[in-house]
Design a protein around this motif. Structure first.
Motif, PDB file in Angstrom:
ATOM      1  N   MET A   1       0.840  -1.190   0.000  1.00 55.42           N
ATOM      2  CA  MET A   1       0.000   0.000   0.000  1.00 55.42           C
ATOM      3  C   MET A   1       0.876   1.241   0.000  1.00 55.42           C
ATOM      4  SD  MET A   1      -2.891   1.196   2.765  1.00 55.42           S
ATOM      5  CE  MET A   1      -1.674   1.742   3.961  1.00 55.42           C
ATOM      6  N   GLY A   2       0.426   2.299  -0.675  1.00 60.72           N
ATOM      7  CA  GLY A   2       1.180   3.540  -0.717  1.00 60.72           C
ATOM      8  C   GLY A   2       1.152   4.286   0.612  1.00 60.72           C
ATOM      9  N   ARG A   3       1.963   5.311   0.678  1.00 57.68           N
ATOM     10  CA  ARG A   3       2.056   6.113   1.899  1.00 57.68           C
ATOM     11  C   ARG A   3       0.809   6.964   2.088  1.00 57.68           C
ATOM     12  NH1 ARG A   3       7.376   9.452   1.077  1.00 57.68           N
ATOM     13  NH2 ARG A   3       6.383   9.660  -0.969  1.00 57.68           N
ATOM     14  N   VAL A   4       0.400   7.126   3.341  1.00 64.97           N
ATOM     15  CA  VAL A   4      -0.753   7.968   3.671  1.00 64.97           C
ATOM     16  C   VAL A   4      -0.304   9.402   3.946  1.00 64.97           C
ATOM     17  CG1 VAL A   4      -2.665   8.312   5.285  1.00 64.97           C
ATOM     18  CG2 VAL A   4      -2.021   5.997   4.582  1.00 64.97           C
ATOM     19  N   THR A   5       0.882   9.574   4.512  1.00 63.62           N
ATOM     20  CA  THR A   5       1.406  10.901   4.818  1.00 63.62           C
ATOM     21  C   THR A   5       2.851  11.006   4.341  1.00 63.62           C
ATOM     22  OG1 THR A   5       2.187  10.253   7.033  1.00 63.62           O
ATOM     23  CG2 THR A   5      -0.071  11.119   6.854  1.00 63.62           C
ATOM     24  N   VAL A   6       3.299  12.238   4.152  1.00 62.86           N
ATOM     25  CA  VAL A   6       4.700  12.522   3.835  1.00 62.86           C
ATOM     26  C   VAL A   6       5.146  13.688   4.706  1.00 62.86           C
ATOM     27  CG1 VAL A   6       4.580  11.692   1.461  1.00 62.86           C
ATOM     28  CG2 VAL A   6       4.050  14.083   1.957  1.00 62.86           C
ATOM     29  N   ARG A   7       6.455  13.814   4.867  1.00 58.44           N
ATOM     30  CA  ARG A   7       7.039  14.891   5.666  1.00 58.44           C
ATOM     31  C   ARG A   7       7.744  15.865   4.733  1.00 58.44           C
ATOM     32  NH1 ARG A   7       6.164  15.316  11.102  1.00 58.44           N
ATOM     33  NH2 ARG A   7       8.355  15.340  11.740  1.00 58.44           N
ATOM     34  N   GLU A   8       7.459  17.163   4.891  1.00 58.65           N
ATOM     35  CA  GLU A   8       8.052  18.198   4.060  1.00 58.65           C
ATOM     36  C   GLU A   8       8.548  19.343   4.943  1.00 58.65           C
ATOM     37  OE1 GLU A   8       8.571  18.179   0.894  1.00 58.65           O
ATOM     38  OE2 GLU A   8       7.373  16.482   0.202  1.00 58.65           O
ATOM     39  N   ARG A   9       9.675  19.932   4.532  1.00 56.51           N
ATOM     40  CA  ARG A   9      10.191  21.102   5.237  1.00 56.51           C
ATOM     41  C   ARG A   9       9.441  22.343   4.755  1.00 56.51           C
ATOM     42  NH1 ARG A   9      14.179  20.355   8.528  1.00 56.51           N
ATOM     43  NH2 ARG A   9      14.416  22.616   8.756  1.00 56.51           N
ATOM     44  N   VAL A  10       9.042  23.187   5.691  1.00 53.82           N
ATOM     45  CA  VAL A  10       8.280  24.391   5.368  1.00 53.82           C
ATOM     46  C   VAL A  10       8.858  25.575   6.143  1.00 53.82           C
ATOM     47  CG1 VAL A  10       6.169  23.079   4.955  1.00 53.82           C
ATOM     48  CG2 VAL A  10       6.584  24.055   7.222  1.00 53.82           C
ATOM     49  N   LEU A  11       8.536  26.754   5.657  1.00 53.10           N
ATOM     50  CA  LEU A  11       8.862  27.978   6.385  1.00 53.10           C
ATOM     51  C   LEU A  11       7.616  28.406   7.141  1.00 53.10           C
ATOM     52  CD1 LEU A  11      10.672  30.415   7.078  1.00 53.10           C
ATOM     53  CD2 LEU A  11       9.776  31.525   4.994  1.00 53.10           C
ATOM     54  N   ARG A  12       7.664  28.399   8.435  1.00 51.85           N
ATOM     55  CA  ARG A  12       6.530  28.777   9.257  1.00 51.85           C
ATOM     56  C   ARG A  12       6.696  30.221   9.741  1.00 51.85           C
ATOM     57  NH1 ARG A  12       4.263  25.625  14.673  1.00 51.85           N
ATOM     58  NH2 ARG A  12       2.558  27.077  15.151  1.00 51.85           N
ATOM     59  N   ILE A  13       5.655  31.023   9.560  1.00 53.12           N
ATOM     60  CA  ILE A  13       5.669  32.422   9.985  1.00 53.12           C
ATOM     61  C   ILE A  13       4.517  32.643  10.950  1.00 53.12           C
ATOM     62  CG2 ILE A  13       5.558  34.825   9.243  1.00 53.12           C
ATOM     63  CD1 ILE A  13       6.529  33.903   6.495  1.00 53.12           C
ATOM     64  N   ARG A  14       4.841  33.019  12.166  1.00 56.84           N
ATOM     65  CA  ARG A  14       3.833  33.291  13.179  1.00 56.84           C
ATOM     66  C   ARG A  14       4.152  34.632  13.824  1.00 56.84           C
ATOM     67  NH1 ARG A  14       1.983  29.708  10.860  1.00 56.84           N
ATOM     68  NH2 ARG A  14       0.951  27.803  11.582  1.00 56.84           N
ATOM     69  N   GLU A  15       3.207  35.577  13.647  1.00 56.48           N
ATOM     70  CA  GLU A  15       3.367  36.911  14.235  1.00 56.48           C
ATOM     71  C   GLU A  15       4.709  37.535  13.849  1.00 56.48           C
ATOM     72  OE1 GLU A  15       2.689  36.586  18.416  1.00 56.48           O
ATOM     73  OE2 GLU A  15       0.574  35.991  18.186  1.00 56.48           O
ATOM     74  N   GLY A  16       5.047  37.348  12.574  1.00 51.86           N
ATOM     75  CA  GLY A  16       6.268  37.946  12.058  1.00 51.86           C
ATOM     76  C   GLY A  16       7.541  37.187  12.335  1.00 51.86           C
ATOM     77  N   VAL A  17       7.472  36.099  13.066  1.00 54.21           N
ATOM     78  CA  VAL A  17       8.655  35.307  13.400  1.00 54.21           C
ATOM     79  C   VAL A  17       8.763  34.128  12.437  1.00 54.21           C
ATOM     80  CG1 VAL A  17       9.818  33.951  15.173  1.00 54.21           C
ATOM     81  CG2 VAL A  17       8.482  35.984  15.817  1.00 54.21           C
TER      82      VAL A  17
END
Length: 293
Positions: free
Chosen positions: A1-17
């Motif tokens: 069976m194929g994968r249900v989820t994958v992991r990816e790197r993202v840029l997270r911005i919260r309140e300017g940080v």
């Protein structure tokens, strides 16, 4: 069976940080469904319960109604260069004598938005294909049990907890017991997976059950419920006008905006028991109760 989820790197911005982090995403991949070797349909889905998805799709299309009509479901060899299996192609074998569907027809007819003449054609098509009546069943459910279904559905969504990106469809008894749950990036796929599970386990028709969905109530989902013999469907969001029309035509109970202690009952209100919900401690004896909304 194929994968249900994958992991990816993202840029997270919260309140300017800004911060780098790893996010978990739900997988969306195509699944081609073949019938006795011939291409039938392609749907975008989350891998998992693919056999149930294919079986449920065939029930929704009126091709099969009993598990014995499906003799085998198997993955086909993948189209990768090394010949490995992509788990994205399924072939379903039907029992001898089960008629094949007319593949010259538009396969996605029910999934498109409908209005006017095409809406009438959609209603007529479902009416002629539905195998089980749902208007004369004995299902009754009280309001407290009904309002508890969204939380029970949400608590059982394991992949949603990690991704936040999946729809869910759950099948419940009138007492609020969860019989089965399926998740998918497409709400229609989640319902097909649930119906396919019922077909393959010999549970069709699904009399005296409630279908709970995490999104809105579309015409297509009501159609799938009717084809599976489900007398009641509830959704946390709004129904479409054609969904209400089809539910009324079938004699189904359709509940929308089921959130907290509130809901709208659009059809089949006889199945919703109001006595316990209307009992207010401060109400004086003999004073008429206000109408439930």
């Amino acid at each position: 069976m194929g994968r249900v989820t994958v992991r990816e790197r993202v840029l997270r911005i919260r309140e300017g940080v800004e911060a780098e982090r790893v996010d978990t995403l739900v997988v969306e991949e195509p699944l081609e469904i073949r019938l006795d070797g011939s291409p039938l349909s392609i749907t975008m889905r989350t891998p998992g319960s693919d056999f149930d998805l294919a079986a449920g799709f065939l029930v929704s299309e009126g091709v099969v109604s009993e598990g014995s009509q499906v003799t085998a479901i198997r993955y086909c060899a993948g189209a990768t260069e090394d010949g490995s299996n992509t788990y994205n192609v399924l072939d379903v074998s039907l029992a001898p004598g089960v008629p094949l569907p007319d593949t010259s027809l538009e396969r996605n007819f029910y999934t498109s938005s409908s209005c006017g003449l095409c809406g009438k054609a959609s209603l007529d098509a479902v009416r002629t294909k539905a195998r089980w009546p749902v208007a004369d069943d004995g299902l009754r459910i009280d309001v407290p049990t009904l309002t508890g279904l969204p939380d029970r559905l949400r608590e059982a969504q394991r992949v949603f907890d990690r991704t936040g990106g999946l729809h869910a469809a759950g099948l419940f008894t009138a007492a609020g017991e969860l019989l089965a749950l399926r998740e998918d990036v497409g709400r229609h796929n989640a319902v097909d997976k649930l119906v396919g599970w019922a077909l393959r386990s010999g549970r069709l028709p699904l009399r005296e059950t409630v279908l709970m969905v995490s999104g809105r109530a579309s015409f297509e989902l009501v159609q799938k419920a009717w084809m599976a013999g489900i007398p009641m469907m509830a959704a946390v969001s709004a129904p479409s006008s054609l969904a209400v029309e089809l539910a009324t035509e079938a004699g189904m109970t359709l509940v929308g905006f089921l959130r907290g202690s509130s809901m709208n009952v659009y059809s089949g209100r006889n199945r919703v028991l109001l006595e316990r919900a209307l009992t207010a401690p401060s109400a004086a004896p003999g004073v008429p109760r206000p109408p439930h909304r």
